[in-house]
Write an enzyme that holds these catalytic residues in place. Structure first.
Site, PDB file in Angstrom:
ATOM      1  N   GLU A  30     103.024  53.456  63.213  1.00  0.00           N
ATOM      2  CA  GLU A  30     103.963  53.113  64.279  1.00  0.00           C
ATOM      3  C   GLU A  30     103.254  53.193  65.625  1.00  0.00           C
ATOM      4  OE1 GLU A  30     107.753  55.002  64.600  1.00  0.00           O
ATOM      5  OE2 GLU A  30     108.376  54.388  62.595  1.00  0.00           O
ATOM      6  N   HIS A  86     108.816  51.201  70.586  1.00  0.00           N
ATOM      7  CA  HIS A  86     108.058  51.629  69.419  1.00  0.00           C
ATOM      8  C   HIS A  86     108.181  50.576  68.328  1.00  0.00           C
ATOM      9  CE1 HIS A  86     111.953  53.067  67.867  1.00  0.00           C
ATOM     10  NE2 HIS A  86     111.369  53.140  66.674  1.00  0.00           N
ATOM     11  N   HIS A  88     108.267  49.367  64.161  1.00  0.00           N
ATOM     12  CA  HIS A  88     108.615  49.661  62.772  1.00  0.00           C
ATOM     13  C   HIS A  88     107.696  48.781  61.914  1.00  0.00           C
ATOM     14  CE1 HIS A  88     113.018  51.187  63.488  1.00  0.00           C
ATOM     15  NE2 HIS A  88     112.102  52.016  63.941  1.00  0.00           N
ATOM     16  N   ASP A  99     115.408  57.577  65.643  1.00  0.00           N
ATOM     17  CA  ASP A  99     115.308  56.728  66.838  1.00  0.00           C
ATOM     18  C   ASP A  99     116.470  56.997  67.778  1.00  0.00           C
ATOM     19  OD1 ASP A  99     113.045  55.474  65.794  1.00  0.00           O
ATOM     20  OD2 ASP A  99     114.166  53.735  65.063  1.00  0.00           O
TER      21      ASP A  99
END
Length: 164
Positions: A30, A86, A88, A99
């Protein structure tokens, strides 16, 4: 960590592209960064909100294929911080429970998914609900120009501020 309370009107296309490239470079782990905004009016965009113009990588951020974490005490404590971005790596563009816990700070949070193309992202508000985030084609300052100053420039600025 201080976050702006003004609305976020959009994201600069260059900034989105940078984040997508960073996420792809981090794959299969990630990617996690902090979003910073600039008043949209500085880019001749109507509205009283901010345009996301920067992504900061925070030192000591850790990453794996299933999560990324940052040390919140290392995030700049100023009003330019508007949220997080961020990735995935599995391509799922929905926030997880973890999250949603991170989303409580900031106005907008962006999730990027593999294969990290221009349509492989979604924005969410602080409650984890889908949010609209327009992409703006604006010219951002050249990062090379950030350090384009001399000691004489510094002295002149200090003198102008009355500190010299």
């Amino acid at each position: 960590m201080a976050f702006r309370s003004r609305p976020v009107v959009g994201i600069a296309g260059e900034t989105l592209d940078f984040a997508l490239e960073a996420a792809e470079d981090s794959h299969p782990n990630e990617y996690l960064g902090v979003l910073r905004g600039t008043p949209a009016a500085e880019y001749d965009i109507d509205g009283t909100g901010d345009l996301i113009t920067d992504v900061l990588f925070i030192p000591k951020t850790t990453s794996s294929p299933v999560q990324a974490t940052l040390q919140s005490d290392l995030v700049p404590n100023d009003s330019h911080t508007v949220g997080t971005v961020h990735s995935h790596p599995n391509g799922v563009l929905r926030p997880s429970d973890q999250d949603r816990q991170m989303f409580t700070k900031g106005n907008v949070h962006v999730i990027l998914g593999a294969p990290y193309e221009r349509d492989c992202w979604r924005a969410f508000d602080r409650e984890g609900e889908p949010a609209t985030l327009d992409v703006y084609d604006v010219s951002l300052p050249d990062p090379e120009d950030f350090f384009d100053f001399t000691q004489a420039d510094i002295d002149a600025e200090l003198e102008e501020e009355g500190r010299r």
